[in-house]
Scaffold this motif. Structure first.
Motif, mmCIF file in Angstrom:
data_model
loop_
_atom_site.group_PDB
_atom_site.id
_atom_site.type_symbol
_atom_site.label_atom_id
_atom_site.label_comp_id
_atom_site.label_asym_id
_atom_site.label_seq_id
_atom_site.Cartn_x
_atom_site.Cartn_y
_atom_site.Cartn_z
ATOM 1 N N VAL A 43 4.097 -2.834 2.300
ATOM 2 C CA VAL A 43 3.203 -2.296 1.277
ATOM 3 C C VAL A 43 4.064 -1.648 0.194
ATOM 4 O O VAL A 43 4.992 -0.886 0.508
ATOM 5 C CB VAL A 43 2.222 -1.270 1.902
ATOM 6 C CG1 VAL A 43 1.358 -0.620 0.842
ATOM 7 C CG2 VAL A 43 1.357 -1.946 2.953
ATOM 8 N N PRO A 44 3.795 -1.939 -1.075
ATOM 9 C CA PRO A 44 4.701 -1.497 -2.150
ATOM 10 C C PRO A 44 4.874 0.011 -2.315
ATOM 11 O O PRO A 44 5.766 0.436 -3.034
ATOM 12 C CB PRO A 44 4.087 -2.088 -3.407
ATOM 13 C CG PRO A 44 3.085 -3.077 -2.969
ATOM 14 C CD PRO A 44 2.733 -2.786 -1.563
ATOM 15 N N ILE A 45 4.080 0.828 -1.666
ATOM 16 C CA ILE A 45 4.247 2.276 -1.845
ATOM 17 C C ILE A 45 5.391 2.835 -1.005
ATOM 18 O O ILE A 45 5.813 3.961 -1.208
ATOM 19 C CB ILE A 45 2.947 3.048 -1.533
ATOM 20 C CG1 ILE A 45 2.533 2.844 -0.078
ATOM 21 C CG2 ILE A 45 1.856 2.659 -2.500
ATOM 22 C CD1 ILE A 45 1.390 3.723 0.361
ATOM 23 N N PHE A 46 5.920 2.032 -0.066
ATOM 24 C CA PHE A 46 6.995 2.492 0.807
ATOM 25 C C PHE A 46 8.337 1.990 0.293
ATOM 26 O O PHE A 46 8.473 0.843 -0.102
ATOM 27 C CB PHE A 46 6.787 1.999 2.238
ATOM 28 C CG PHE A 46 5.538 2.516 2.872
ATOM 29 C CD1 PHE A 46 5.399 3.853 3.173
ATOM 30 C CD2 PHE A 46 4.495 1.657 3.158
ATOM 31 C CE1 PHE A 46 4.253 4.331 3.758
ATOM 32 C CE2 PHE A 46 3.336 2.129 3.741
ATOM 33 C CZ PHE A 46 3.216 3.472 4.037
ATOM 34 N N LEU A 47 9.329 2.853 0.328
ATOM 35 C CA LEU A 47 10.684 2.485 -0.046
ATOM 36 C C LEU A 47 11.495 2.268 1.231
ATOM 37 O O LEU A 47 11.711 3.209 2.003
ATOM 38 C CB LEU A 47 11.324 3.586 -0.894
ATOM 39 C CG LEU A 47 12.765 3.367 -1.314
ATOM 40 C CD1 LEU A 47 12.862 2.169 -2.257
ATOM 41 C CD2 LEU A 47 13.308 4.604 -1.996
ATOM 42 N N SER A 49 10.626 0.938 3.929
ATOM 43 C CA SER A 49 9.740 1.220 5.068
ATOM 44 C C SER A 49 9.787 2.671 5.545
ATOM 45 O O SER A 49 9.328 2.984 6.636
ATOM 46 C CB SER A 49 10.029 0.295 6.253
ATOM 47 O OG SER A 49 9.706 -1.030 5.944
ATOM 48 N N ALA A 52 6.417 4.345 6.646
ATOM 49 C CA ALA A 52 5.583 3.331 7.298
ATOM 50 C C ALA A 52 5.969 3.183 8.765
ATOM 51 O O ALA A 52 5.112 3.164 9.648
ATOM 52 C CB ALA A 52 5.725 1.994 6.582
#
Length: 121
Positions: A43-47, A49, A52
């Motif tokens: 998911v693009p909001i995690f850098l 992972s 997450a």
């Protein structure tokens, strides 16, 4: 086939860390947990992972009775292992990898012979 082998190796790495921490997590549960955390990490909001993996591990491992502190230690160690492997790969890439005599050199500036360097001056 390569992605399947990669996932199996990644499950093995996670299970090795689980065993090193002496957590009571079965291999089949690890085989379920690792791909789920990797998919959520996309998911693009995690850098990388971050967040997450920890959140997924907390949610899933709580269901089998693993303490939150142990889960945080697990996700942190898994992150460190992944980072060390990536750094090793980056170092090899920076040093232009392991040279194979059958592979031609990369395109770019080729070294010149000393006689050519004097004529250019």
């Amino acid at each position: 086939a390569m992605s399947f082998v990669y996932q199996l190796s990644w499950i093995g790495v996670n299970y090795t860390v689980i065993r090193a921490l002496a957590l009571a997590v079965p291999l089949h549960f690890t085989a379920l947990m690792v791909p789920i955390s990797d998919m959520i990490g996309l998911v693009p909001i995690f850098l990388n992972s971050i967040g997450a993996r920890g959140g997924t591990f907390l949610l899933l491992l709580r269901s089998i009775g693993v303490a939150a502190a142990s889960t945080v230690a697990l996700s942190t160690l898994v992150f460190v292992v992944r980072m060390l492997v990536s750094l090793l790969g980056g170092l090899l890439y920076m040093l232009q990898g392991v040279s194979d005599p059958g592979v031609p050199p990369r395109p770019g500036r080729q070294p010149t012979a000393p006689a050519q360097q004097v004529e250019e001056l």
